[in-house]
Design an enzyme around this catalytic site. Sequence first.
Site, PDB file in Angstrom:
ATOM      1  CB  ALA A  62      -4.885  12.911  -1.956  1.00 21.36           C
ATOM      2  CD  GLU A  63      -0.880   8.713  -3.695  1.00 20.11           C
ATOM      3  OE1 GLU A  63      -1.306   8.017  -4.874  1.00 20.11           O
ATOM      4  OE2 GLU A  63      -0.048   9.786  -3.680  1.00 20.11           O
ATOM      5  CB  SER A  64      -5.859   4.412  -3.527  1.00 18.55           C
ATOM      6  OG  SER A  64      -6.642   4.559  -1.667  1.00 18.55           O
TER       7      SER A  64
END
Length: 185
Positions: A62-64
């Site tokens: 989700a983040e990267s």
Amino acid sequence: MKFDKEKIIYILPMIVLAVIIGCIVVVGVSGKRSFFSYAAQIKTYSTANDLNPALVAALIKAESGFDKNAKSEKGAVGLMQLMPETAEFIADKVGYEGKINLKSPDCNICLGTEYLAYLSEKFEDETTMLCAYNAGEGRVNLWLNDEKYSSDGVTLCYIPFAETRKYVERINKYKSEFERYYFGE
């Protein structure tokens, strides 16, 4: 069985092309890697911090999107999108002795899971912990003290930021996928 040389001349290059395209898809043209590039580190640091590795993998996705060089507009860096100040805070708190290089997958996952473990101690509920990772622990503390968002001061009954709500939903979806396909019992 007799081989037709003309067919082999046409089929062989197609096979080679398919293999090359497959390699590009797996490694990625942009330098992004897949979960498999970091699976060992995710498992190691998740276990060391008593975290679900499927949750950590989902958070990284989700983040990267598993891009170790990712950098947000706000300055968050690496796989787990840590702010440099947060990384320094958690490194001091846990006595991290290495050089802080947030583009290093090993350093980023190590400090990111340490930060998640820190948040899991502060916030008993996983959803609340994820909200704190995304929106900041100070903001989540304000939400927990507001009856519109929390009836018990421990869990959130409503997440006021749409971005954070969608973030938690996305991580839960990815977590289910990682549990089902990679970390299942």
